[in-house]
Design a protein around this motif. Structure first.
Motif, mmCIF file in Angstrom:
data_model
loop_
_atom_site.group_PDB
_atom_site.id
_atom_site.type_symbol
_atom_site.label_atom_id
_atom_site.label_comp_id
_atom_site.label_asym_id
_atom_site.label_seq_id
_atom_site.Cartn_x
_atom_site.Cartn_y
_atom_site.Cartn_z
ATOM 1 N N ASN A 93 46.076 26.856 51.597
ATOM 2 C CA ASN A 93 46.337 27.451 52.908
ATOM 3 C C ASN A 93 45.538 28.750 53.067
ATOM 4 N N PRO A 94 44.723 28.887 54.126
ATOM 5 C CA PRO A 94 43.837 30.050 54.248
ATOM 6 C C PRO A 94 44.579 31.383 54.294
ATOM 7 N N GLN A 95 45.702 31.452 55.011
ATOM 8 C CA GLN A 95 46.445 32.714 55.090
ATOM 9 C C GLN A 95 46.979 33.124 53.724
ATOM 10 N N MET A 96 47.468 32.144 52.988
ATOM 11 C CA MET A 96 47.952 32.413 51.632
ATOM 12 C C MET A 96 46.808 32.906 50.741
ATOM 13 N N GLN B 176 43.882 34.210 51.485
ATOM 14 C CA GLN B 176 43.350 35.511 51.906
ATOM 15 C C GLN B 176 44.331 36.641 51.607
ATOM 16 N N GLY B 177 45.613 36.385 51.840
ATOM 17 C CA GLY B 177 46.620 37.403 51.570
ATOM 18 C C GLY B 177 46.694 37.760 50.102
ATOM 19 N N THR C 134 45.947 41.325 48.108
ATOM 20 C CA THR C 134 46.942 41.919 47.207
ATOM 21 C C THR C 134 46.326 42.234 45.847
ATOM 22 N N ASP D 17 55.229 39.905 54.626
ATOM 23 C CA ASP D 17 53.954 39.208 54.425
ATOM 24 C C ASP D 17 54.111 38.089 53.409
ATOM 25 N N ARG E 253 56.179 35.136 54.626
ATOM 26 C CA ARG E 253 55.448 34.384 55.661
ATOM 27 C C ARG E 253 54.317 33.556 55.061
ATOM 28 N N TRP E 254 53.560 34.119 54.117
ATOM 29 C CA TRP E 254 52.479 33.342 53.485
ATOM 30 C C TRP E 254 53.036 32.065 52.866
ATOM 31 N N GLN F 159 54.724 29.674 55.815
ATOM 32 C CA GLN F 159 53.728 29.098 56.713
ATOM 33 C C GLN F 159 52.845 28.080 56.006
ATOM 34 N N ALA F 160 52.784 28.175 54.675
ATOM 35 C CA ALA F 160 52.043 27.183 53.892
ATOM 36 C C ALA F 160 52.934 26.019 53.471
#
Length: 287
Positions: free
Chosen positions: A88-91, A93-94, A98, A178, A181-182, A185-186
């Motif tokens: 998952n891109p958001q995961m 990238q987040g 970090t 954050d 949500r990561w 959302q994944a």
């Protein structure tokens, strides 16, 4: 729904601060009777494909996993994610963001240790790092043991690297919202890891669990390597009270350092909802 008698959903490989490869961890888990396993490296999903392949080759069911560091009430808290899409891109990238501050933090830690006469700690810690983006206190601790400064890693964390001691440098991690949500959302479920370790006041702990649930968090580790029997009972009661699912994981890092081996934990109380039931559709069966 498949019933798992020995789920271990919290451990670390050389991709973060463990000493074994994902393949060796899978073999150890399987040898110890684990029937549902997850690799949960710190702030990193780079070992997930290897862990899945190794688990399936052994006929062991697998859930994707990660342990995300967050800052809450001035304390580093860990949130385990289970059953998410590791691409998952958001995961991705987040987690990269970090990890970003770890190297600068490590250099600051080494400077503090040098100031009290312990030279070469940064370079020494790097010898234990499998992933240069994830140099951590654990790697410094192994260096201090190797060089004879301390007898074992427990002594390291009594004398160094913790707040008020040489080598302690705080890092600003992700926010609680954050991290949850990561994970969600994944497609995964978020779990508060080893809550007894944080030493929060009652009010601080209530705030943590309240905010966690408001963001969509749904689970808590009840049975884990760092919980005593009474602590496990306490968080089992809290899971019942708050309607949270319960997770189980050894937090295994190394055969030489971890008090609890993979697959050697007591069972979850039978009346609790296992966290893995919430992501049952995302469990990869063993081949």
């Amino acid at each position: 729904m498949t019933s798992y008698k020995n789920a271990d959903l919290h451990c670390h490989s050389v991709v973060s601060d463990g000493t074994l490869t994902p393949e060796l961890l899978a073999a150890r888990a399987h040898a110890n009777g684990v029937d549902l396993w997850a690799l949960t490296d710190h702030d990193e999903v780079g070992g997930q494909a290897r862990a899945l392949a190794a688990a399936q080759a052994l006929g062991m069911a697998y859930l994707s996993g990660v342990e995300i560091s967050v800052t809450f009430a001035g304390t580093t808290v860990h949130i385990v994610g289970l059953g998410f899409d590791p691409t998952n891109p958001q995961m991705v990238q987040g987690l990269a963001a970090t990890r970003g501050g770890r190297n600068e933090r490590a250099r600051d830690m080494a400077e503090q240790l040098a100031a009290v006469g312990i030279a070469g700690a940064y370079e020494g810690a790097l010898r234990y790092v499998g992933n240069p983006e994830l140099v951590s206190r654990t790697h410094f601790a192994r260096f201090l043991v190797e060089t004879g400064v301390c007898r074992d890693t427990s002594e390291v964390f009594r004398k160094y690297l913790i707040e008020g001691r040489p080598g302690y440098v705080p890092h600003r991690w992700a926010s609680l919202g954050d991290a949850v949500r990561w994970i969600t959302q994944a497609g995964g479920v978020a779990v508060i890891a080893h809550p007894a370790r944080y030493k929060f006041t009652a009010n601080e702990e209530f705030a943590l669990f309240s905010e966690f649930q408001q963001h969509g968090g749904r689970g808590v580790e009840v049975v884990t390597g760092s919980h005593s029997a009474s602590e496990a009972a306490r968080y089992a009661d809290l899971a019942r009270e708050l309607g949270l699912a319960a997770s189980r994981g050894s937090d295994f890092h190394s055969p030489d350092e971890s008090h609890t081996d993979l697959g050697k934990l007591p069972p979850l109380p039978a009346d609790l909802t296992p966290a893995w039931d919430l992501v049952a559709a995302h469990i990869h069966p063993g081949r």
